[in-house]
Design an enzyme around this catalytic site. Structure first.
Site, PDB file in Angstrom:
ATOM      1  N   ARG A   1     -10.285  16.118   6.867  1.00 22.39           N
ATOM      2  CA  ARG A   1     -11.129  16.503   5.715  1.00 22.39           C
ATOM      3  C   ARG A   1     -12.508  16.931   6.178  1.00 22.39           C
ATOM      4  O   ARG A   1     -13.077  16.331   7.090  1.00 22.39           O
ATOM      5  CB  ARG A   1     -11.284  15.322   4.745  1.00 22.39           C
ATOM      6  CG  ARG A   1     -10.012  14.976   4.023  1.00 22.39           C
ATOM      7  CD  ARG A   1     -10.199  13.764   3.126  1.00 22.39           C
ATOM      8  NE  ARG A   1      -9.070  12.872   3.280  1.00 22.39           N
ATOM      9  CZ  ARG A   1      -9.098  11.570   3.040  1.00 22.39           C
ATOM     10  NH1 ARG A   1     -10.205  10.993   2.627  1.00 22.39           N
ATOM     11  NH2 ARG A   1      -8.036  10.833   3.208  1.00 22.39           N
TER      12      ARG A   1
ATOM     13  N   GLU B   1      -8.273  -4.983   4.638  1.00 20.96           N
ATOM     14  CA  GLU B   1      -8.121  -4.776   3.202  1.00 20.96           C
ATOM     15  C   GLU B   1      -6.974  -5.621   2.637  1.00 20.96           C
ATOM     16  O   GLU B   1      -7.060  -6.138   1.532  1.00 20.96           O
ATOM     17  CB  GLU B   1      -7.848  -3.292   2.914  1.00 20.96           C
ATOM     18  CG  GLU B   1      -9.052  -2.410   3.211  1.00 20.96           C
ATOM     19  CD  GLU B   1      -8.663  -0.965   3.501  1.00 20.96           C
ATOM     20  OE1 GLU B   1      -8.364  -0.665   4.662  1.00 20.96           O
ATOM     21  OE2 GLU B   1      -8.669  -0.151   2.566  1.00 20.96           O
TER      22      GLU B   1
ATOM     23  N   GLY C   1      -9.563   8.492   7.464  1.00 23.22           N
ATOM     24  CA  GLY C   1     -10.548   8.791   6.424  1.00 23.22           C
ATOM     25  C   GLY C   1     -11.830   8.057   6.808  1.00 23.22           C
ATOM     26  O   GLY C   1     -11.758   7.000   7.437  1.00 23.22           O
TER      27      GLY C   1
ATOM     28  N   LEU D   1     -14.731   4.039   9.689  1.00 29.65           N
ATOM     29  CA  LEU D   1     -14.410   5.269  10.421  1.00 29.65           C
ATOM     30  C   LEU D   1     -12.963   5.207  10.912  1.00 29.65           C
ATOM     31  O   LEU D   1     -12.674   4.609  11.955  1.00 29.65           O
ATOM     32  CB  LEU D   1     -15.360   5.454  11.613  1.00 29.65           C
ATOM     33  CG  LEU D   1     -16.860   5.440  11.304  1.00 29.65           C
ATOM     34  CD1 LEU D   1     -17.675   5.604  12.574  1.00 29.65           C
ATOM     35  CD2 LEU D   1     -17.217   6.528  10.293  1.00 29.65           C
TER      36      LEU D   1
ATOM     37  N   ARG E   1      -2.476  -2.159  -3.527  1.00 29.63           N
ATOM     38  CA  ARG E   1      -3.671  -1.342  -3.375  1.00 29.63           C
ATOM     39  C   ARG E   1      -3.529  -0.177  -4.353  1.00 29.63           C
ATOM     40  O   ARG E   1      -2.522   0.540  -4.335  1.00 29.63           O
ATOM     41  CB  ARG E   1      -3.749  -0.798  -1.941  1.00 29.63           C
ATOM     42  CG  ARG E   1      -4.883   0.176  -1.806  1.00 29.63           C
ATOM     43  CD  ARG E   1      -4.858   0.897  -0.493  1.00 29.63           C
ATOM     44  NE  ARG E   1      -6.001   1.781  -0.417  1.00 29.63           N
ATOM     45  CZ  ARG E   1      -6.020   2.907   0.275  1.00 29.63           C
ATOM     46  NH1 ARG E   1      -4.963   3.278   0.971  1.00 29.63           N
ATOM     47  NH2 ARG E   1      -7.097   3.654   0.303  1.00 29.63           N
TER      48      ARG E   1
ATOM     49  N   ASP F   1      -6.855  13.409  15.664  1.00 30.62           N
ATOM     50  CA  ASP F   1      -6.878  12.065  16.238  1.00 30.62           C
ATOM     51  C   ASP F   1      -8.054  11.929  17.218  1.00 30.62           C
ATOM     52  O   ASP F   1      -8.100  12.600  18.246  1.00 30.62           O
ATOM     53  CB  ASP F   1      -5.540  11.839  16.957  1.00 30.62           C
ATOM     54  CG  ASP F   1      -5.376  10.402  17.406  1.00 30.62           C
ATOM     55  OD1 ASP F   1      -4.539   9.710  16.837  1.00 30.62           O
ATOM     56  OD2 ASP F   1      -6.099   9.997  18.339  1.00 30.62           O
ATOM     57  N   MET F   2      -9.003  11.059  16.898  1.00 30.98           N
ATOM     58  CA  MET F   2     -10.215  10.933  17.708  1.00 30.98           C
ATOM     59  C   MET F   2      -9.904  10.527  19.151  1.00 30.98           C
ATOM     60  O   MET F   2     -10.515  11.023  20.094  1.00 30.98           O
ATOM     61  CB  MET F   2     -11.159   9.927  17.048  1.00 30.98           C
ATOM     62  CG  MET F   2     -12.451   9.722  17.782  1.00 30.98           C
ATOM     63  SD  MET F   2     -13.426  11.250  17.963  1.00 30.98           S
ATOM     64  CE  MET F   2     -14.460  11.203  16.517  1.00 30.98           C
TER      65      MET F   2
ATOM     66  N   ASN G   1     -12.813   0.791  17.806  1.00 34.29           N
ATOM     67  CA  ASN G   1     -12.280   0.987  19.163  1.00 34.29           C
ATOM     68  C   ASN G   1     -13.073   1.909  20.073  1.00 34.29           C
ATOM     69  O   ASN G   1     -12.905   1.854  21.287  1.00 34.29           O
ATOM     70  CB  ASN G   1     -10.843   1.533  19.082  1.00 34.29           C
ATOM     71  CG  ASN G   1      -9.896   0.537  18.454  1.00 34.29           C
ATOM     72  OD1 ASN G   1      -9.719  -0.549  18.982  1.00 34.29           O
ATOM     73  ND2 ASN G   1      -9.337   0.885  17.319  1.00 34.29           N
TER      74      ASN G   1
ATOM     75  N   ASN H   1       0.873  -1.166   0.000  1.00 36.09           N
ATOM     76  CA  ASN H   1       0.000   0.000   0.000  1.00 36.09           C
ATOM     77  C   ASN H   1       0.915   1.223   0.000  1.00 36.09           C
ATOM     78  O   ASN H   1       1.468   1.589   1.026  1.00 36.09           O
ATOM     79  CB  ASN H   1      -0.885  -0.046   1.257  1.00 36.09           C
ATOM     80  CG  ASN H   1      -1.815   1.145   1.347  1.00 36.09           C
ATOM     81  OD1 ASN H   1      -1.758   2.063   0.516  1.00 36.09           O
ATOM     82  ND2 ASN H   1      -2.653   1.147   2.352  1.00 36.09           N
TER      83      ASN H   1
ATOM     84  N   HIS I   1     -12.435   3.466  -0.363  1.00 38.39           N
ATOM     85  CA  HIS I   1     -12.493   2.468   0.727  1.00 38.39           C
ATOM     86  C   HIS I   1     -13.252   1.215   0.275  1.00 38.39           C
ATOM     87  O   HIS I   1     -13.770   0.464   1.103  1.00 38.39           O
ATOM     88  CB  HIS I   1     -13.240   3.015   1.973  1.00 38.39           C
ATOM     89  CG  HIS I   1     -12.472   4.025   2.761  1.00 38.39           C
ATOM     90  ND1 HIS I   1     -13.108   4.963   3.535  1.00 38.39           N
ATOM     91  CD2 HIS I   1     -11.153   4.220   2.934  1.00 38.39           C
ATOM     92  CE1 HIS I   1     -12.200   5.722   4.141  1.00 38.39           C
ATOM     93  NE2 HIS I   1     -11.010   5.285   3.792  1.00 38.39           N
TER      94      HIS I   1
HETATM   95  P1  AMP Z   1      -7.302   4.259  11.086  1.00 35.69           P
HETATM   96  O1  AMP Z   1      -7.106   5.291  10.019  1.00 35.69           O
HETATM   97  O2  AMP Z   1      -8.318   3.211  10.724  1.00 35.69           O
HETATM   98  O3  AMP Z   1      -6.009   3.679  11.607  1.00 35.69           O
HETATM   99  O4  AMP Z   1      -7.963   5.032  12.353  1.00 35.69           O
HETATM  100  C1  AMP Z   1      -7.297   6.068  12.991  1.00 35.69           C
HETATM  101  C2  AMP Z   1      -8.271   6.765  13.929  1.00 35.69           C
HETATM  102  O5  AMP Z   1      -8.777   5.827  14.883  1.00 35.69           O
HETATM  103  C3  AMP Z   1      -7.640   7.908  14.735  1.00 35.69           C
HETATM  104  O6  AMP Z   1      -8.503   9.017  14.754  1.00 35.69           O
HETATM  105  C4  AMP Z   1      -7.510   7.278  16.114  1.00 35.69           C
HETATM  106  O7  AMP Z   1      -7.513   8.240  17.141  1.00 35.69           O
HETATM  107  C5  AMP Z   1      -8.767   6.452  16.153  1.00 35.69           C
HETATM  108  N1  AMP Z   1      -8.733   5.513  17.275  1.00 35.69           N
HETATM  109  C6  AMP Z   1      -7.921   4.445  17.473  1.00 35.69           C
HETATM  110  N2  AMP Z   1      -8.169   3.886  18.691  1.00 35.69           N
HETATM  111  C7  AMP Z   1      -9.145   4.618  19.283  1.00 35.69           C
HETATM  112  C8  AMP Z   1      -9.851   4.562  20.527  1.00 35.69           C
HETATM  113  N3  AMP Z   1      -9.575   3.626  21.424  1.00 35.69           N
HETATM  114  N4  AMP Z   1     -10.801   5.481  20.778  1.00 35.69           N
HETATM  115  C9  AMP Z   1     -11.097   6.440  19.866  1.00 35.69           C
HETATM  116  N5  AMP Z   1     -10.477   6.545  18.678  1.00 35.69           N
HETATM  117  C10 AMP Z   1      -9.513   5.657  18.376  1.00 35.69           C
END
Ligand code: AMP
Length: 412
Positions: free
Chosen positions: A250, A396, A221, A218, A99, A292-293, A345, A7, A189
């Site tokens: 975004r 993926e 992206g 989620l 990919r 970052d969530m 998560n 990728n 995706h």
């Molecule tokens: P990905 O692009 O699929 O790797 O997802 C990344 C996103 O998942 C980021 O915004 C991370 O902060 C979020 N993430 C990963 N672990 C957690 C968690 N335990 N609680 C909330 N968000 C999470």
């Protein structure tokens, strides 16, 4: 067979080495042998490699370009110290699966790469100028290192969405822009949504035609897909991955007139305004803190930061609106399945999204929801829920490896 899945991004390369075959696919006995990534290609590279079941080996060194990055990966795979089961060098890699982000209207399924395919992927560069060039670099690097004798496959992010009907892929702009410039919804995706739909079918032991679900990817992206009869029926990303849900950086959906307005008020070019919507908006733009969530949730909980809370609220609200829209578009669904880093998560985000969906019979089981963290598969709907709720961690890479094997064996 040992399939190297690549990728390639504009400054990164992620890989997995996966052992799979038609028999292993049948028995779902495919195995990840090793994985890793190189970031900051073109500068001071950061390398992280891991043999399955072992510690991640991290290092830093300059990595000139995509070819140098792939050479570093292969050197590690072939090195005596690495010790990957059944793999002692390049000769033990049977094929490479890539990919590829954009396949335009030409590539509606995965294909083995030859010169014609490579030109086709190149033709799609204008549709995905940020992504396809890196994918092409990865393909060319692999070709020059392995030679043409090793089969290489391209698996497109857009391909799964080729079944979206005309009335949902056309934008309401003059029709000739579709004819002239191919402006339409493509969706992205796709490999992730396809995997989630596949896994849902396997877990529930139902035929493909009975898969009527909404899938949520989620992560950094984000996108949502309506899957009807096993096929993609609609999805939130559009002509580019900018449309739809709120994402890490975004904006997702906005009034298109905002672009001209920002350009005028801020003295920006259209390109700069587009970069703003791609790189400085979403969770980062609203909160002013982070994309970052996980960090946002911590900030909202620990310090009660108003804009962190607002960013989470807007994120969940947008997802909820799309679920409602897709339930309506597909005349109801059997399940809503969450995936991606956030979807897999965060029990908090899942419960906020499902809040206010009782009108369509969605009921959550809070205890089960809270248990589903760290990439576990499971369901979390309450007893009487009319729509099933679940988490299926996306994979993926596995689909890319499987498609590569199937193409080589001529069963796609
Ligand atoms: P990905 O692009 O699929 O790797 O997802 C990344 C996103 O998942 C980021 O915004 C991370 O902060 C979020 N993430 C990963 N672990 C957690 C968690 N335990 N609680 C909330 N968000 C999470």
């Amino acid at each position: 067979m040992n399939i190297l899945v690549l990728n390639c991004g504009s400054s990164s390369l992620k890989f997995q080495l996966i052992s799979t075959s038609l028999e292993q696919i049948e028995q779902r006995a495919d195995r990840v042998l090793a994985k890793g990534q190189i970031e900051r290609i073109g500068g001071a590279g950061l390398l992280a490699f891991q043999v399955a079941g072992s510690q991640t080996a991290r290092s830093a060194r300059p990595v000139r370009d995509m070819r140098a990055a792939l050479e570093a990966v292969l050197q590690w795979i072939g090195s005596e110290e690495t010790n990957i089961e059944g793999v002692s060098g390049l000769a033990d890699i049977d094929a490479v699966g890539h990919r590829v982000v954009h396949g335009g209207e030409s590539f509606i399924q995965s294909v083995l790469i030859d010169d014609v395919v490579l030109r086709g992927i190149d033709d799609c560069v204008e549709l995905a100028p940020l992504h396809n060039p890196a994918n092409i670099q990865g393909i060319q690097a692999a070709r020059s290192i392995f030679g043409k004798a090793i089969p290489q496959a391209a698996v497109f992010d857009t391909a799964f969405h080729h079944t979206i009907p005309e009335h949902s892929y056309l934008y309401a702009i003059p029709y000739q822009f579709y004819r002239r410039h191919k402006i339409r919804r493509y969706g992205f995706h796709g490999t992730s949504h396809r995997y989630i739909a596949y896994q849902y079918r396997i877990l529930n032991n139902i035929p493909r035609k009975d898969v009527n679900i909404i899938t949520l990817h989620l992560g950094n992206g984000c996108s949502i897909a309506a899957i009807k009869g096993g096929d993609s029926f609609d999805t939130s990303m559009g002509f580019t991955p900018l449309e739809g849900l709120v994402m890490g950086t975004r904006s997702g959906d906005i009034d298109p007139a905002i672009i001209g307005f920002i350009c005028e008020k801020e003295g920006m070019s259209v390109h700069e305004a587009e970069m703003l919507l791609n790189k400085a908006s979403g969770l980062l733009g609203i909160s002013g803190l982070t994309n970052d969530m996980r960090e946002l949730i911590a900030e909202a909980e620990e310090s009660g930061d108003r804009r962190a809370r607002l960013a989470i609220e807007i994120f969940c609200y947008r997802v909820r609106k799309y679920i409602g829209a897709y339930l309506s578009a597909m005349n109801g669904a059997d399940a809503v399945i969450f995936s991606g880093g956030i979807g897999e998560n965060s029990a908090l985000v899942r419960s906020k999204i499902c809040d206010q969906l009782s009108w369509c019979g969605i009921a959550i089981d809070p205890a089960r929801n809270a248990e589903l963290v760290d990439g576990q598969e499971g369901v979390f709907n309450g007893e009487g829920s009319r729509i099933r709720l679940g988490v299926i961690p996306t994979n993926e890479e596995l689909l890319i490896a499987r498609d590569t094997v199937r193409l080589i064996k001529g069963v796609i």
